[in-house]
Design a protein around this motif. Structure first.
Motif, PDB file in Angstrom:
ATOM      1  N   ASP A   1      39.006  74.748  58.658  1.00  0.00           N
ATOM      2  CA  ASP A   1      37.875  75.451  58.025  1.00  0.00           C
ATOM      3  C   ASP A   1      38.009  75.542  56.511  1.00  0.00           C
ATOM      4  OD1 ASP A   1      36.273  75.825  60.240  1.00  0.00           O
ATOM      5  OD2 ASP A   1      37.090  77.787  60.706  1.00  0.00           O
ATOM      6  N   ASP A   2      38.825  74.706  55.913  1.00  0.00           N
ATOM      7  CA  ASP A   2      38.984  74.680  54.466  1.00  0.00           C
ATOM      8  C   ASP A   2      37.985  73.681  53.887  1.00  0.00           C
ATOM      9  OD1 ASP A   2      39.796  74.634  51.834  1.00  0.00           O
ATOM     10  OD2 ASP A   2      41.901  74.192  52.274  1.00  0.00           O
ATOM     11  N   VAL A   3      37.269  74.088  52.847  1.00  0.00           N
ATOM     12  CA  VAL A   3      36.299  73.180  52.232  1.00  0.00           C
ATOM     13  C   VAL A   3      36.950  72.258  51.206  1.00  0.00           C
ATOM     14  CG1 VAL A   3      34.345  74.708  52.644  1.00  0.00           C
ATOM     15  CG2 VAL A   3      35.586  74.861  50.485  1.00  0.00           C
ATOM     16  N   GLY A   4      38.218  72.484  50.916  1.00  0.00           N
ATOM     17  CA  GLY A   4      38.932  71.601  49.994  1.00  0.00           C
ATOM     18  C   GLY A   4      38.139  71.370  48.718  1.00  0.00           C
ATOM     19  N   PRO A   5      37.993  70.103  48.311  1.00  0.00           N
ATOM     20  CA  PRO A   5      37.314  69.793  47.053  1.00  0.00           C
ATOM     21  C   PRO A   5      35.790  69.711  47.156  1.00  0.00           C
ATOM     22  CG  PRO A   5      38.214  67.799  47.987  1.00  0.00           C
ATOM     23  CD  PRO A   5      38.643  68.929  48.894  1.00  0.00           C
ATOM     24  N   LEU A   6      35.207  70.088  48.300  1.00  0.00           N
ATOM     25  CA  LEU A   6      33.758  69.940  48.464  1.00  0.00           C
ATOM     26  C   LEU A   6      32.948  70.722  47.436  1.00  0.00           C
ATOM     27  CD1 LEU A   6      33.173  69.987  52.339  1.00  0.00           C
ATOM     28  CD2 LEU A   6      33.250  68.019  50.790  1.00  0.00           C
ATOM     29  N   HIS A   7      33.435  71.852  47.009  1.00  0.00           N
ATOM     30  CA  HIS A   7      32.663  72.682  46.083  1.00  0.00           C
ATOM     31  C   HIS A   7      33.137  72.588  44.637  1.00  0.00           C
ATOM     32  CE1 HIS A   7      31.355  75.380  49.680  1.00  0.00           C
ATOM     33  NE2 HIS A   7      30.824  74.183  49.705  1.00  0.00           N
ATOM     34  N   ASP A   8      34.058  71.666  44.357  1.00  0.00           N
ATOM     35  CA  ASP A   8      34.568  71.525  42.992  1.00  0.00           C
ATOM     36  C   ASP A   8      33.461  71.234  41.983  1.00  0.00           C
ATOM     37  OD1 ASP A   8      37.071  71.996  43.997  1.00  0.00           O
ATOM     38  OD2 ASP A   8      37.840  69.964  43.656  1.00  0.00           O
ATOM     39  N   TRP A   9      32.427  70.479  42.387  1.00  0.00           N
ATOM     40  CA  TRP A   9      31.348  70.129  41.467  1.00  0.00           C
ATOM     41  C   TRP A   9      30.594  71.364  40.976  1.00  0.00           C
ATOM     42  CZ3 TRP A   9      26.180  71.102  42.568  1.00  0.00           C
ATOM     43  CH2 TRP A   9      25.879  71.441  43.887  1.00  0.00           C
ATOM     44  N   TYR A  10      30.650  72.460  41.735  1.00  0.00           N
ATOM     45  CA  TYR A  10      30.020  73.709  41.305  1.00  0.00           C
ATOM     46  C   TYR A  10      30.701  74.307  40.070  1.00  0.00           C
ATOM     47  CZ  TYR A  10      27.019  74.646  45.434  1.00  0.00           C
ATOM     48  OH  TYR A  10      26.054  74.623  46.403  1.00  0.00           O
ATOM     49  N   PHE A  11      31.912  73.852  39.763  1.00  0.00           N
ATOM     50  CA  PHE A  11      32.682  74.421  38.656  1.00  0.00           C
ATOM     51  C   PHE A  11      33.123  73.366  37.649  1.00  0.00           C
ATOM     52  CE2 PHE A  11      33.158  76.918  42.495  1.00  0.00           C
ATOM     53  CZ  PHE A  11      32.769  78.173  42.053  1.00  0.00           C
ATOM     54  N   GLY A  12      32.672  72.111  37.822  1.00  0.00           N
ATOM     55  CA  GLY A  12      33.159  71.018  36.989  1.00  0.00           C
ATOM     56  C   GLY A  12      32.247  70.606  35.856  1.00  0.00           C
TER      57      GLY A  12
ATOM     58  N   SER B   1      22.359  68.485  38.244  1.00  0.00           N
ATOM     59  CA  SER B   1      22.620  69.408  39.344  1.00  0.00           C
ATOM     60  C   SER B   1      22.069  70.797  39.044  1.00  0.00           C
ATOM     61  CB  SER B   1      24.118  69.495  39.645  1.00  0.00           C
ATOM     62  OG  SER B   1      24.594  68.289  40.216  1.00  0.00           O
ATOM     63  N   ALA B   2      22.210  71.248  37.802  1.00  0.00           N
ATOM     64  CA  ALA B   2      21.733  72.593  37.436  1.00  0.00           C
ATOM     65  C   ALA B   2      20.232  72.716  37.659  1.00  0.00           C
ATOM     66  CB  ALA B   2      22.085  72.908  35.992  1.00  0.00           C
ATOM     67  N   ASP B   3      19.464  71.733  37.203  1.00  0.00           N
ATOM     68  CA  ASP B   3      18.018  71.784  37.383  1.00  0.00           C
ATOM     69  C   ASP B   3      17.651  71.809  38.869  1.00  0.00           C
ATOM     70  OD1 ASP B   3      17.739  71.744  34.628  1.00  0.00           O
ATOM     71  OD2 ASP B   3      17.235  69.605  34.537  1.00  0.00           O
ATOM     72  N   TYR B   4      18.319  70.978  39.648  1.00  0.00           N
ATOM     73  CA  TYR B   4      18.043  70.912  41.092  1.00  0.00           C
ATOM     74  C   TYR B   4      18.448  72.213  41.796  1.00  0.00           C
ATOM     75  CZ  TYR B   4      18.526  69.659  45.993  1.00  0.00           C
ATOM     76  OH  TYR B   4      18.439  69.654  47.374  1.00  0.00           O
ATOM     77  N   VAL B   5      19.671  72.678  41.563  1.00  0.00           N
ATOM     78  CA  VAL B   5      20.162  73.878  42.244  1.00  0.00           C
ATOM     79  C   VAL B   5      19.340  75.096  41.835  1.00  0.00           C
ATOM     80  CG1 VAL B   5      22.134  75.437  42.543  1.00  0.00           C
ATOM     81  CG2 VAL B   5      22.486  72.963  42.590  1.00  0.00           C
TER      82      VAL B   5
ATOM     83  N   GLU C   1      27.249  65.039  38.785  1.00  0.00           N
ATOM     84  CA  GLU C   1      28.630  64.612  38.572  1.00  0.00           C
ATOM     85  C   GLU C   1      29.447  65.046  39.774  1.00  0.00           C
ATOM     86  OE1 GLU C   1      29.959  66.041  34.739  1.00  0.00           O
ATOM     87  OE2 GLU C   1      28.167  65.225  33.779  1.00  0.00           O
ATOM     88  N   ARG C   2      30.017  64.075  40.484  1.00  0.00           N
ATOM     89  CA  ARG C   2      30.821  64.303  41.694  1.00  0.00           C
ATOM     90  C   ARG C   2      30.001  64.822  42.862  1.00  0.00           C
ATOM     91  NH1 ARG C   2      34.750  61.509  42.138  1.00  0.00           N
ATOM     92  NH2 ARG C   2      35.763  62.937  43.548  1.00  0.00           N
ATOM     93  N   VAL C   3      28.668  64.599  42.832  1.00  0.00           N
ATOM     94  CA  VAL C   3      27.800  65.031  43.925  1.00  0.00           C
ATOM     95  C   VAL C   3      26.493  64.230  43.885  1.00  0.00           C
ATOM     96  CG1 VAL C   3      26.736  66.899  42.590  1.00  0.00           C
ATOM     97  CG2 VAL C   3      26.786  67.044  45.092  1.00  0.00           C
ATOM     98  N   LEU C   4      25.968  63.952  45.063  1.00  0.00           N
ATOM     99  CA  LEU C   4      24.662  63.307  45.208  1.00  0.00           C
ATOM    100  C   LEU C   4      23.791  64.240  46.041  1.00  0.00           C
ATOM    101  CD1 LEU C   4      22.817  60.796  44.886  1.00  0.00           C
ATOM    102  CD2 LEU C   4      23.817  59.944  47.026  1.00  0.00           C
ATOM    103  N   HIS C   5      22.696  64.705  45.479  1.00  0.00           N
ATOM    104  CA  HIS C   5      21.788  65.631  46.162  1.00  0.00           C
ATOM    105  C   HIS C   5      20.705  64.829  46.883  1.00  0.00           C
ATOM    106  CE1 HIS C   5      23.611  68.768  43.704  1.00  0.00           C
ATOM    107  NE2 HIS C   5      23.371  68.019  42.635  1.00  0.00           N
TER     108      HIS C   5
END
Length: 192
Positions: free
Chosen positions: A21-32, A49-53, A181-185
């Motif tokens: 149940d560890d998300v590991g690096p999945l949420h790193d883009w939220y802080f990168g 990402s900011a505009d989309y989120v 960056e490090r994510v595709l929405h």
């Protein structure tokens, strides 16, 4: 009436967490990145990402989550990241004394969860967290769109984005494709 959107961050191979149940690096883009999602907040992403989120979060009225995620994040201490309300699918009630001021509602059925979430959201959207509960809501035909933030990570095993959903569910071509960056929405409408 808003849209019911099943959403989560997922690895390229379709997992929302590893076997522990560890998300590991999945949420790193939220802080990168260098653009805060919320003014003064610690979550900083790329401009795309900011505009989309920001636009997605602004449209949310209610989040539906399962009890497992609620317990893991302690219901975000009564302050959901987006929206004003949370509906938790669980056979157990809200913990006694837990943030009585928070608009958290506990129901034991996915159909009732969607109905309650829509009622609370009004004209705004409903976000359904991916995983087992999300898969059950999709299988019940109650999801309008699927939104996946795909991160370049391979887990190999773990908790599936669609949970243990049975059967085939068709999606339309993506109507949102945004490279951060490090994510595709990606967002897809569910074909009926």
């Amino acid at each position: 009436m808003g849209t019911v959107i099943m959403h989560s961050v997922a690895s390229v191979d379709g997992f929302i967490a590893d076997d522990k149940d560890d998300v590991g690096p999945l949420h790193d883009w939220y802080f990168g990145g260098d653009v805060p999602i919320v003014e003064g907040g610690s979550m900083k992403v790329s401009r795309a990402s900011a505009d989309y989120v920001r636009s997605t979060w602004a449209g949310l009225g209610t989040i539906i989550m399962g009890r497992r995620l609620f317990d893991q994040v302690n219901g975000w201490e009564g302050e959901p990241p987006a929206g004003d309300h949370v509906v938790v699918v669980s056979h157990r009630p809200k913990p006694e004394g837990w943030h009585p001021e928070a608009s958290y509602h506990f129901v034991d059925d996915v159909t009732a969860a969607v109905a309650k979430a829509k009622e609370l959201a009004g004209d705004r959207d409903v976000a359904v967290n991916a995983g087992e509960v999300g898969g059950q809501i999709l299988a019940a035909g109650l999801v309008d769109e699927v939104a996946i933030d795909v991160v370049p990570v391979v887990f190999g095993s773990g908790r599936r984005y669609f949970g243990g959903v049975d059967g085939q569910h068709l999606l339309a071509d993506p109507h949102v494709v945004i490279q951060g960056e490090r994510v595709l929405h990606l967002r897809f409408k569910v074909r009926r």
